[in-house]
Motif scaffolding. Sequence first.
Motif, PDB file in Angstrom:
ATOM      1  N   ASP A  99       4.129  -3.516   7.749  1.00  0.00           N
ATOM      2  CA  ASP A  99       4.079  -3.643   9.188  1.00  0.00           C
ATOM      3  C   ASP A  99       5.483  -3.596   9.777  1.00  0.00           C
ATOM      4  O   ASP A  99       6.460  -4.006   9.131  1.00  0.00           O
ATOM      5  N   GLN A 100       5.568  -3.100  11.005  1.00  0.00           N
ATOM      6  CA  GLN A 100       6.842  -3.003  11.714  1.00  0.00           C
ATOM      7  C   GLN A 100       7.928  -2.442  10.798  1.00  0.00           C
ATOM      8  O   GLN A 100       8.986  -3.041  10.598  1.00  0.00           O
ATOM      9  N   TRP A 101       7.655  -1.289  10.267  1.00  0.00           N
ATOM     10  CA  TRP A 101       8.593  -0.648   9.362  1.00  0.00           C
ATOM     11  C   TRP A 101       9.914  -0.371  10.058  1.00  0.00           C
ATOM     12  O   TRP A 101       9.932   0.080  11.208  1.00  0.00           O
ATOM     13  N   PRO A 102      11.056  -0.620   9.393  1.00  0.00           N
ATOM     14  CA  PRO A 102      11.202  -1.077   8.017  1.00  0.00           C
ATOM     15  C   PRO A 102      11.464  -2.574   7.867  1.00  0.00           C
ATOM     16  O   PRO A 102      11.696  -3.045   6.752  1.00  0.00           O
ATOM     17  N   THR A 103      11.465  -3.322   8.969  1.00  0.00           N
ATOM     18  CA  THR A 103      11.905  -4.712   8.940  1.00  0.00           C
ATOM     19  C   THR A 103      10.781  -5.709   8.734  1.00  0.00           C
ATOM     20  O   THR A 103      11.048  -6.879   8.460  1.00  0.00           O
ATOM     21  N   GLY A 104       9.546  -5.292   8.867  1.00  0.00           N
ATOM     22  CA  GLY A 104       8.428  -6.201   8.792  1.00  0.00           C
ATOM     23  C   GLY A 104       7.998  -6.501   7.365  1.00  0.00           C
ATOM     24  O   GLY A 104       8.561  -6.004   6.391  1.00  0.00           O
ATOM     25  N   ARG A 105       6.983  -7.306   7.261  1.00  0.00           N
ATOM     26  CA  ARG A 105       6.486  -7.727   5.963  1.00  0.00           C
ATOM     27  C   ARG A 105       5.377  -6.814   5.461  1.00  0.00           C
ATOM     28  O   ARG A 105       4.821  -6.002   6.214  1.00  0.00           O
ATOM     29  N   LEU A 106       5.073  -6.988   4.194  1.00  0.00           N
ATOM     30  CA  LEU A 106       4.014  -6.234   3.554  1.00  0.00           C
ATOM     31  C   LEU A 106       2.762  -7.085   3.392  1.00  0.00           C
ATOM     32  O   LEU A 106       2.839  -8.280   3.110  1.00  0.00           O
ATOM     33  N   TYR A 107       1.623  -6.449   3.571  1.00  0.00           N
ATOM     34  CA  TYR A 107       0.326  -7.068   3.356  1.00  0.00           C
ATOM     35  C   TYR A 107      -0.433  -6.238   2.337  1.00  0.00           C
ATOM     36  O   TYR A 107      -0.246  -5.022   2.238  1.00  0.00           O
ATOM     37  N   TRP A 108      -1.316  -6.907   1.611  1.00  0.00           N
ATOM     38  CA  TRP A 108      -1.992  -6.272   0.492  1.00  0.00           C
ATOM     39  C   TRP A 108      -3.496  -6.426   0.563  1.00  0.00           C
ATOM     40  O   TRP A 108      -4.014  -7.465   0.983  1.00  0.00           O
ATOM     41  N   GLY A 109      -4.189  -5.389   0.150  1.00  0.00           N
ATOM     42  CA  GLY A 109      -5.616  -5.476  -0.029  1.00  0.00           C
ATOM     43  C   GLY A 109      -5.959  -6.151  -1.343  1.00  0.00           C
ATOM     44  O   GLY A 109      -5.092  -6.513  -2.143  1.00  0.00           O
ATOM     45  N   GLN A 110      -7.250  -6.323  -1.560  1.00  0.00           N
ATOM     46  CA  GLN A 110      -7.698  -7.066  -2.733  1.00  0.00           C
ATOM     47  C   GLN A 110      -7.711  -6.229  -4.006  1.00  0.00           C
ATOM     48  O   GLN A 110      -7.828  -6.785  -5.102  1.00  0.00           O
ATOM     49  N   GLY A 111      -7.581  -4.937  -3.879  1.00  0.00           N
ATOM     50  CA  GLY A 111      -7.619  -4.041  -5.020  1.00  0.00           C
ATOM     51  C   GLY A 111      -9.008  -3.502  -5.275  1.00  0.00           C
ATOM     52  O   GLY A 111     -10.008  -4.175  -5.055  1.00  0.00           O
ATOM     53  N   THR A 112      -9.061  -2.276  -5.740  1.00  0.00           N
ATOM     54  CA  THR A 112     -10.321  -1.664  -6.124  1.00  0.00           C
ATOM     55  C   THR A 112     -10.112  -0.880  -7.414  1.00  0.00           C
ATOM     56  O   THR A 112      -9.114  -0.181  -7.581  1.00  0.00           O
ATOM     57  N   GLN A 113     -11.052  -1.027  -8.328  1.00  0.00           N
ATOM     58  CA  GLN A 113     -10.929  -0.414  -9.648  1.00  0.00           C
ATOM     59  C   GLN A 113     -11.377   1.036  -9.605  1.00  0.00           C
ATOM     60  O   GLN A 113     -12.467   1.353  -9.110  1.00  0.00           O
ATOM     61  N   VAL A 114     -10.542   1.908 -10.128  1.00  0.00           N
ATOM     62  CA  VAL A 114     -10.882   3.305 -10.333  1.00  0.00           C
ATOM     63  C   VAL A 114     -10.837   3.579 -11.825  1.00  0.00           C
ATOM     64  O   VAL A 114      -9.812   3.357 -12.467  1.00  0.00           O
ATOM     65  N   THR A 115     -11.943   4.047 -12.359  1.00  0.00           N
ATOM     66  CA  THR A 115     -12.029   4.354 -13.778  1.00  0.00           C
ATOM     67  C   THR A 115     -12.491   5.792 -13.944  1.00  0.00           C
ATOM     68  O   THR A 115     -13.529   6.180 -13.402  1.00  0.00           O
TER      69      THR A 115
END
Length: 118
Positions: A99-115
């Motif tokens: 967010d607010q690149w480049p000075t803002g923070r990063l947020y993450w999703g929960q992840g999803t498995q790809v096989t």
Amino acid sequence: QVQLVESGGGLVQAGGSLRLSCAASGSIASINHMGWFRQAPGKQRELVSFATSGGGSNYADSVKGRFTISRDNARNTVYLQMNSLKPEDTAVYYCYLHDQWPTGRLYWGQGTQVTVSS
């Protein structure tokens, strides 16, 4: 308050396709990057692709020509179309918002498995 929810992972055979989606909600700045990292056991974390709010995009060499990232800025949603999947693409894919690149923070999703099976 910012939350990311991703979906679209699954099990496919080599050569198949999947489409990942990631929707961000909350107070999000107009200038941001969204994309995916992936990580598999025993491997280094890899930046797969990202898309900027201005319309730019970037891809790891390992996925160029096979993956396509797109954004719907009005919905704060990013999509990753993955074609010609290979077993080497098997990993947990984590969506992120810078967010607010480049000075803002990063947020993450929960992840999803790809096989991807051979």
